[in-house]
Scaffold this motif. Structure first.
Motif, PDB file in Angstrom:
ATOM      1  N   UNK A 122       1.597   3.832 -11.012  1.00 38.67           N
ATOM      2  CA  UNK A 122       0.302   4.121 -10.402  1.00 38.67           C
ATOM      3  C   UNK A 122      -0.423   2.807 -10.159  1.00 38.67           C
ATOM      4  N   UNK A 123      -1.405   2.824  -9.272  1.00 41.53           N
ATOM      5  CA  UNK A 123      -2.167   1.620  -8.996  1.00 41.53           C
ATOM      6  C   UNK A 123      -3.451   1.989  -8.284  1.00 41.53           C
ATOM      7  N   UNK A 124      -4.439   1.112  -8.412  1.00 41.30           N
ATOM      8  CA  UNK A 124      -5.714   1.353  -7.742  1.00 41.30           C
ATOM      9  C   UNK A 124      -5.558   0.888  -6.294  1.00 41.30           C
ATOM     10  N   UNK A 125      -5.732   1.808  -5.369  1.00 37.84           N
ATOM     11  CA  UNK A 125      -5.607   1.513  -3.932  1.00 37.84           C
ATOM     12  C   UNK A 125      -4.270   0.845  -3.586  1.00 37.84           C
ATOM     13  N   UNK A 126      -3.234   1.176  -4.375  1.00 36.73           N
ATOM     14  CA  UNK A 126      -1.919   0.580  -4.106  1.00 36.73           C
ATOM     15  C   UNK A 126      -1.078   1.561  -3.295  1.00 36.73           C
ATOM     16  N   UNK A 127      -0.765   1.214  -2.050  1.00 35.81           N
ATOM     17  CA  UNK A 127      -0.082   2.151  -1.144  1.00 35.81           C
ATOM     18  C   UNK A 127       1.430   2.192  -1.338  1.00 35.81           C
ATOM     19  N   UNK A 128       1.946   1.441  -2.264  1.00 36.66           N
ATOM     20  CA  UNK A 128       3.371   1.560  -2.596  1.00 36.66           C
ATOM     21  C   UNK A 128       3.564   2.236  -3.958  1.00 36.66           C
ATOM     22  N   UNK A 129       2.462   2.627  -4.596  1.00 37.13           N
ATOM     23  CA  UNK A 129       2.553   3.316  -5.890  1.00 37.13           C
ATOM     24  C   UNK A 129       2.582   4.818  -5.635  1.00 37.13           C
ATOM     25  N   UNK A 130       3.505   5.509  -6.302  1.00 35.84           N
ATOM     26  CA  UNK A 130       3.624   6.964  -6.072  1.00 35.84           C
ATOM     27  C   UNK A 130       2.286   7.649  -6.304  1.00 35.84           C
ATOM     28  N   UNK A 131       1.517   7.163  -7.286  1.00 37.92           N
ATOM     29  CA  UNK A 131       0.174   7.692  -7.512  1.00 37.92           C
ATOM     30  C   UNK A 131      -0.842   6.599  -7.208  1.00 37.92           C
ATOM     31  N   UNK A 132      -1.583   6.788  -6.134  1.00 37.19           N
ATOM     32  CA  UNK A 132      -2.593   5.818  -5.712  1.00 37.19           C
ATOM     33  C   UNK A 132      -3.967   6.353  -6.116  1.00 37.19           C
ATOM     34  N   UNK A 133      -4.647   5.616  -6.980  1.00 38.91           N
ATOM     35  CA  UNK A 133      -6.004   6.014  -7.377  1.00 38.91           C
ATOM     36  C   UNK A 133      -6.983   5.460  -6.351  1.00 38.91           C
ATOM     37  N   UNK A 134      -7.776   6.351  -5.782  1.00 38.72           N
ATOM     38  CA  UNK A 134      -8.773   5.943  -4.783  1.00 38.72           C
ATOM     39  C   UNK A 134     -10.142   6.137  -5.426  1.00 38.72           C
ATOM     40  N   UNK A 135     -10.857   5.039  -5.698  1.00 39.33           N
ATOM     41  CA  UNK A 135     -12.150   5.183  -6.389  1.00 39.33           C
ATOM     42  C   UNK A 135     -13.149   5.989  -5.558  1.00 39.33           C
ATOM     43  N   UNK A 136     -14.188   6.458  -6.224  1.00 41.89           N
ATOM     44  CA  UNK A 136     -15.226   7.267  -5.565  1.00 41.89           C
ATOM     45  C   UNK A 136     -15.764   6.544  -4.335  1.00 41.89           C
ATOM     46  N   UNK A 137     -16.051   7.316  -3.290  1.00 41.64           N
ATOM     47  CA  UNK A 137     -16.501   6.719  -2.026  1.00 41.64           C
ATOM     48  C   UNK A 137     -18.008   6.569  -1.962  1.00 41.64           C
ATOM     49  N   UNK A 138     -18.482   5.806  -0.979  1.00 42.13           N
ATOM     50  CA  UNK A 138     -19.905   5.517  -0.878  1.00 42.13           C
ATOM     51  C   UNK A 138     -20.757   6.750  -0.572  1.00 42.13           C
ATOM     52  N   UNK A 139     -20.147   7.750   0.081  1.00 38.19           N
ATOM     53  CA  UNK A 139     -20.930   8.945   0.431  1.00 38.19           C
ATOM     54  C   UNK A 139     -20.803  10.022  -0.648  1.00 38.19           C
ATOM     55  N   UNK A 140     -20.419   9.595  -1.845  1.00 46.46           N
ATOM     56  CA  UNK A 140     -20.328  10.544  -2.951  1.00 46.46           C
ATOM     57  C   UNK A 140     -18.991  11.254  -3.043  1.00 46.46           C
ATOM     58  N   UNK A 141     -17.998  10.830  -2.221  1.00 45.68           N
ATOM     59  CA  UNK A 141     -16.678  11.447  -2.351  1.00 45.68           C
ATOM     60  C   UNK A 141     -16.155  11.139  -3.748  1.00 45.68           C
ATOM     61  N   UNK A 142     -15.592  12.139  -4.431  1.00 46.66           N
ATOM     62  CA  UNK A 142     -15.098  11.883  -5.786  1.00 46.66           C
ATOM     63  C   UNK A 142     -13.864  10.986  -5.769  1.00 46.66           C
ATOM     64  N   UNK A 143     -13.644  10.308  -6.887  1.00 48.37           N
ATOM     65  CA  UNK A 143     -12.399   9.533  -7.004  1.00 48.37           C
ATOM     66  C   UNK A 143     -11.223  10.494  -6.867  1.00 48.37           C
ATOM     67  N   UNK A 144     -10.147  10.000  -6.244  1.00 55.59           N
ATOM     68  CA  UNK A 144      -9.003  10.868  -5.971  1.00 55.59           C
ATOM     69  C   UNK A 144      -7.708  10.200  -6.376  1.00 55.59           C
ATOM     70  N   UNK A 145      -6.725  11.049  -6.543  1.00 57.76           N
ATOM     71  CA  UNK A 145      -5.371  10.582  -6.763  1.00 57.76           C
ATOM     72  C   UNK A 145      -4.571  11.015  -5.549  1.00 57.76           C
ATOM     73  N   UNK A 146      -3.858  10.080  -4.938  1.00 60.40           N
ATOM     74  CA  UNK A 146      -3.048  10.430  -3.772  1.00 60.40           C
ATOM     75  C   UNK A 146      -1.573  10.417  -4.175  1.00 60.40           C
ATOM     76  N   UNK A 147      -0.928  11.558  -3.972  1.00 60.12           N
ATOM     77  CA  UNK A 147       0.511  11.646  -4.214  1.00 60.12           C
ATOM     78  C   UNK A 147       1.185  11.344  -2.894  1.00 60.12           C
ATOM     79  N   UNK A 148       1.612  10.087  -2.745  1.00 59.24           N
ATOM     80  CA  UNK A 148       2.083   9.643  -1.428  1.00 59.24           C
ATOM     81  C   UNK A 148       3.530  10.038  -1.154  1.00 59.24           C
TER      82      UNK A 148
END
Ligand code: GLU
Ligand code: MG
Length: 486
Positions: free
Chosen positions: A352-378
């Motif tokens: 896994x990695x923060x905003x890492x697009x080669x990690x199977x699990x990419x953690x995307x921190x909360x967005x500026x418009x209040x979007x919750x932090x997400x996990x992307x299963x790429x």
């Protein structure tokens, strides 16, 4: 296609003792009559919108969307009794043919496909077609143990937003990547819309197509967040709005149908195949997840790495550990595993990695418009049955939170460049992933023995189908996925 449509009409109950290994809900007489009444109440409004026909779909073990169409006027009766569908449908393989070695490749039995009333929405309003997700039941009203949406619904009730007293909330959303082209050319596929990666030139070249697509999505009531050209030739991407897990899966199914419909109206083919040519990037079907406990986010706002809370860490750690077993639910074709190579942003590393697009699990921190932090299963692609995938993911999350394990450090930079072994690869083939799937007690218990076993059989069939085929022939055999034949 031995055994299909003819036999599906009025056959015997088709109850197979092997598929009822744990209790499943039963639609009793009262429920059926209530559904018929509810359908009757909705009918005038649907007819007033010009809708005349209803396509009721389910997604089979191989990820194909199968359908029965009925006149919309029949909705009350169909909502009560469903329409017949042979259980053999889950033995249809990637090219639509029945694999005779599967235990479901039998001519007997029948099921009733029941439309889920609150999913009814326009599909192609100009032609009067509406769409509904369906779930299959036995003639006595009990839910069919192999019904994929039924599995997803059971998992939502255990681990999802309605989880009794647990306060765990899960939200999911899919990204759809597809290529627009025409069959033919040296690779069996030719991109049809010119323009560069993420290029405004491709947006302009394809503007009529994309505008019609956006209209089609709006008409179908499918909320979307982004629509744009992707990296590959003739490739586009649509991000669907997040919702409850079952809703996210329904939206994926309906949105793909709209994309197919609009593409064919423009004389084009769209392909959701994970791989269309050995040297092209592939099509992913990335899954975004966010999680809350009693309304508080688990994947952000904490003090752990990447801002994870303690439960968020457990969730990521558990999911990471179970990824090899989940892979046959996320990627159901042989060619899925050609896509899962380094450098294609398909993230084939079990890290896994923060905003890492080669990690199977990419953690995307909360967005500026209040979007919750997400996990992307790429790693997921569009050959996945989204109900099986989300059901499996929810089962894995439930287990991850019950049995917390330590989270490895996040990977920074290219996992391929870390020292040997620090970034393990996910299984390299469907056959290898299947070993992990079969060995997973978490998935077997959540799915039930029969669903778990028959999904594994469906993947066995796909492995067998690929044996002896060259890479080029393998890719060509599913190049217009899910379109086959013709
Ligand atoms: N096309 C890439 C895939 O196969 C993903 C590109 C991206 O959106 O990061 O998954
Ligand atoms: Mg993308």
């Amino acid at each position: 296609m031995a055994g299909g449509a003819d036999r599906s009409k009025d056959g015997p109950a088709g109850r197979d003792a092997s598929v009822t290994d744990f209790p499943l809900p039963v639609r009793g007489v009262e429920q059926r009559e209530a559904d018929a009444r509810h359908a009757g109440e909705r009918l005038p409004e649907l007819l007033a919108r010009g809708l005349r026909r209803l396509a009721i779909t389910f997604v089979n073990h191989s990820g194909a969307v199968l359908v029965k169409g009925v006149p919309l006027e029949r909705l009350p009766q169909v909502a009560r009794d469903g329409v017949g569908f042979s259980p053999v449908a889950d033995a249809f393989g990637a090219t639509g043919l029945i694999d005779p070695l599967q235990s479901l490749a039998r001519p007997d039995g029948d099921l009733r496909l029941i439309p889920v009333l609150d999913t009814i929405q326009p599909l192609d309003p100009d032609t009067g077609w509406a769409w509904a997700a369906g779930e299959r039941h036995h003639l006595d009203g009990s839910l069919y143990a192999l019904d994929q949406r039924g599995f997803c619904r059971r998992q939502s009730a255990l681990a999802g937003p309605e989880a009794g007293g647990s306060g765990l909330g899960l939200t999911a959303g899919f990204e759809i990547e597809w290529m627009v082209g025409r069959a033919g050319g040296p690779d069996g596929w030719q991109a049809a819309v010119a323009g560069g990666p993420y290029g405004t030139d491709r947006l302009i070249e394809g503007l009529d197509y994309l505008s019609a697509l956006a209209d089609g999505l709006d008409a179908a009531g499918l909320p979307w967040l982004q629509l744009h050209p992707e990296y590959g030739s003739g490739q586009f991407e649509l991000s669907l709005a997040p919702g409850e897990p079952l809703q996210a899966a329904d939206r994926l199914v309906a949105a793909r149908l709209v994309i197919q419909r609009i593409s064919s109206r423009f004389g084009l083919r769209c392909s959701f195949s994970p791989m269309l040519a050995p040297d092209l990037v592939g099509n992913g079907g990335h899954l975004h997840l966010s999680a809350t406990r009693e309304g508080s986010p688990l994947l952000g706002g904490g003090t752990g790495p990447g801002g994870l809370t303690a439960e968020g860490e457990a969730l990521v750690a558990g999911l990471l550990e179970q990824l090899p077993a989940l892979l046959p639910l996320a990627c159901s074709l042989n060619v899925s595993f050609l896509r899962l190579a380094p450098g294609r942003w398909a993230a084939p590393f079990q890290v896994w990695g923060v905003e890492n697009r080669e990690a199977a699990l990419r953690l995307i921190p909360a967005g500026p418009a209040g979007e919750p932090a997400q996990l992307e299963l790429k790693v997921a692609d569009l050959s996945a049955n989204p109900y099986l995938l989300l059901g499996g993911v929810m089962a894995a999350i439930g287990e991850a939170l019950r049995q917390p394990r330590p989270l490895p450090a996040p990977v920074v930079g290219d996992p391929a460049a870390t020292s040997a072994g620090a970034a393990p690869r996910l299984p390299l083939s469907l056959a290898d992933a299947l070993v992990a799937f079969r060995a997973s007690p978490v998935l077997r218990e959540a799915m039930g023995e029969a669903l778990h076993r028959t999904v594994a059989e469906a993947r066995d069939a796909e492995v067998r189908r690929g044996e002896g085929l060259s890479q080029v022939d393998l890719i060509a055999s599913t190049c217009c996925w899910p379109l086959s034949g013709g």
